[in-house]
Design a protein around this motif. Structure first.
Motif, PDB file in Angstrom:
ATOM      1  N   GLY A 163       0.794  -1.217   0.000  1.00  0.00           N
ATOM      2  CA  GLY A 163       0.000   0.000   0.000  1.00  0.00           C
ATOM      3  C   GLY A 163       0.830   1.272   0.000  1.00  0.00           C
ATOM      4  N   PHE A 164       2.078   1.210   0.465  1.00  0.00           N
ATOM      5  CA  PHE A 164       2.877   2.435   0.496  1.00  0.00           C
ATOM      6  C   PHE A 164       3.165   2.933  -0.911  1.00  0.00           C
ATOM      7  N   ILE A 165       3.104   2.037  -1.912  1.00  0.00           N
ATOM      8  CA  ILE A 165       3.372   2.454  -3.293  1.00  0.00           C
ATOM      9  C   ILE A 165       2.226   3.304  -3.836  1.00  0.00           C
ATOM     10  N   VAL A 166       1.005   3.037  -3.366  1.00  0.00           N
ATOM     11  CA  VAL A 166      -0.141   3.825  -3.838  1.00  0.00           C
ATOM     12  C   VAL A 166      -0.486   4.952  -2.861  1.00  0.00           C
ATOM     13  N   GLY A 167       0.401   5.204  -1.905  1.00  0.00           N
ATOM     14  CA  GLY A 167       0.214   6.336  -1.016  1.00  0.00           C
ATOM     15  C   GLY A 167      -0.509   6.051   0.271  1.00  0.00           C
ATOM     16  N   TYR A 168      -0.717   4.770   0.614  1.00  0.00           N
ATOM     17  CA  TYR A 168      -1.395   4.445   1.865  1.00  0.00           C
ATOM     18  C   TYR A 168      -0.374   4.432   2.990  1.00  0.00           C
ATOM     19  N   SER A 169      -0.648   5.139   4.064  1.00  0.00           N
ATOM     20  CA  SER A 169       0.323   5.325   5.150  1.00  0.00           C
ATOM     21  C   SER A 169       0.299   4.154   6.122  1.00  0.00           C
ATOM     22  N   GLU A 170       0.766   2.992   5.652  1.00  0.00           N
ATOM     23  CA  GLU A 170       0.827   1.827   6.534  1.00  0.00           C
ATOM     24  C   GLU A 170       2.221   1.748   7.160  1.00  0.00           C
ATOM     25  N   LEU A 171       2.578   0.596   7.717  1.00  0.00           N
ATOM     26  CA  LEU A 171       3.809   0.482   8.494  1.00  0.00           C
ATOM     27  C   LEU A 171       5.049   0.751   7.648  1.00  0.00           C
ATOM     28  N   LEU A 172       5.132   0.159   6.465  1.00  0.00           N
ATOM     29  CA  LEU A 172       6.317   0.362   5.629  1.00  0.00           C
ATOM     30  C   LEU A 172       6.455   1.830   5.214  1.00  0.00           C
ATOM     31  N   LYS A 173       5.322   2.488   4.951  1.00  0.00           N
ATOM     32  CA  LYS A 173       5.362   3.914   4.618  1.00  0.00           C
ATOM     33  C   LYS A 173       5.847   4.729   5.807  1.00  0.00           C
ATOM     34  N   ALA A 174       5.422   4.366   7.011  1.00  0.00           N
ATOM     35  CA  ALA A 174       5.877   5.069   8.213  1.00  0.00           C
ATOM     36  C   ALA A 174       7.384   4.891   8.397  1.00  0.00           C
ATOM     37  N   ILE A 175       7.897   3.683   8.131  1.00  0.00           N
ATOM     38  CA  ILE A 175       9.340   3.451   8.226  1.00  0.00           C
ATOM     39  C   ILE A 175      10.078   4.310   7.203  1.00  0.00           C
ATOM     40  N   GLN A 176       9.571   4.326   5.986  1.00  0.00           N
ATOM     41  CA  GLN A 176      10.205   5.118   4.935  1.00  0.00           C
ATOM     42  C   GLN A 176      10.196   6.606   5.272  1.00  0.00           C
ATOM     43  N   ASN A 177       9.093   7.119   5.788  1.00  0.00           N
ATOM     44  CA  ASN A 177       9.019   8.541   6.143  1.00  0.00           C
ATOM     45  C   ASN A 177      10.028   8.891   7.235  1.00  0.00           C
ATOM     46  N   ASN A 178      10.147   8.032   8.243  1.00  0.00           N
ATOM     47  CA  ASN A 178      11.120   8.286   9.312  1.00  0.00           C
ATOM     48  C   ASN A 178      12.549   8.217   8.791  1.00  0.00           C
ATOM     49  N   ALA A 179      12.819   7.250   7.904  1.00  0.00           N
ATOM     50  CA  ALA A 179      14.164   7.128   7.357  1.00  0.00           C
ATOM     51  C   ALA A 179      14.538   8.346   6.525  1.00  0.00           C
TER      52      ALA A 179
END
Length: 293
Positions: A216-232
């Motif tokens: 889901g992070f590829i389509v812009g959904y702020s799930e766990l992997l997206k949260a990790i990427q944003n923090n990184a």
């Protein structure tokens, strides 16, 4: 060991058991050696230096560790679990319906169900998410739910269909002989047995559904992997190892916990549920009847 198992397989003798123990020890030593080599290589690249992990307890840029953990566990993991909690029941329900339709005697319905199953089973989950996002104009959350649901319902339908096909044909014939309709046979006799048999496969597929939510992070959904990427991205490359290690640990804990919980519930259901009635088994002899040769 059950009688069927003892017929199919011979019990290992002393020599075979000794070889199994030796193989287990050698395999364990090889795994430890590989882990040691990996740790040595990581240490040489400075992976274990304190500043690479400080983001977890003393992050830079005037941020608190509480904010970091909240973004991972509350925001990220919460979004992941929310998507799985919606998609999993939908996939189970629709998969069950498709499996029943594929076993119907009506050829047009059976063919249509087969086409739907093969279509969605052959398409990538991410492609379905993008289709819902771009073609339908849905939100990122709805797109993730759509992709997870349509793919996993097709796989679950095949799992249930295989469970139904594995049941003895005498079950259906005996149910028809005592006056049960097709729907009653499925609901009362076939589906309960098939679902119990296929429970481990269904649990495994639900774990796959939960892991696929990371797409889901590829389509812009702020799930766990997206949260990790944003923090990184915010804290820089020095925090990447720590953040992704924590993310991997969260995924492992959640998936293993769900698997263990499902298996425990399955075992409790088997212990507490009444024994399934085999409609092909002979009933008690009528009162006053005699047995003879």
């Amino acid at each position: 060991m059950s009688r069927a198992t003892s017929v199919l397989y011979d019990a290992p003798g002393p020599l075979a058991r000794r070889r199994e123990r030796i193989g287990s020890v050698v395999g364990g030593l090889l795994v430890l050696a590989l882990v040691g080599v990996g740790a040595w290589y990581a240490a040489g690249r400075g992976v274990f230096e304190a500043d690479r992990w400080a983001v977890l307890w003393d992050p830079p840029k005037n941020q608190s560790a509480l904010d970091v953990w909240r973004s991972l566990l509350v925001v990220g993991l919460g979004a992941t679990l929310r998507a799985a909690a919606v998609a999993a029941p939908l996939a189970l329900l629709l998969g069950l319906v498709l499996a029943v339709l594929r076993t119907t005697r009506l050829a047009p319905v059976r063919v249509a169900a087969s086409v739907v199953i093969e279509l969605f089973r052959g398409l990538p989950v991410l492609l379905m998410m993008f289709f819902a996002l771009l073609a339908f104009g849905w939100s990122a959350f709805a797109a993730v739910i759509f992709g997870l649901t349509v793919y996993n319902m097709a796989v679950i339908a095949e799992i249930v269909r295989a469970g139904l096909a594995a049941l003895p044909k005498g079950q259906s014939e005996a149910a028809a002989a005592i006056g049960l309709s097709r729907g009653q046979t499925l609901r009362l006799v076939l589906l309960p047995q098939a679902l119990r048999t296929m429970a481990p496969s269904l649990v495994a597929q639900l774990v796959v559904l939960l892991k696929d939510s990371s797409l889901g992070f590829i389509v812009g959904y702020s799930e766990l992997l997206k949260a990790i990427q944003n923090n990184a991205q915010y804290f820089g490359n020095a925090s990447v190892v720590a953040l992704f290690t924590v993310g991997a640990g969260i995924y492992l804990v959640v998936n293993i916990s769900l698997s263990r919980l499902a298996l425990r519930l399955q075992g409790r259901t088997r212990r507490t549920a009444a024994p399934a009635v085999d409609v092909t088994a002979p009933g008690p002899a009528p009162r006053g009847a005699t047995t003879g040769h």
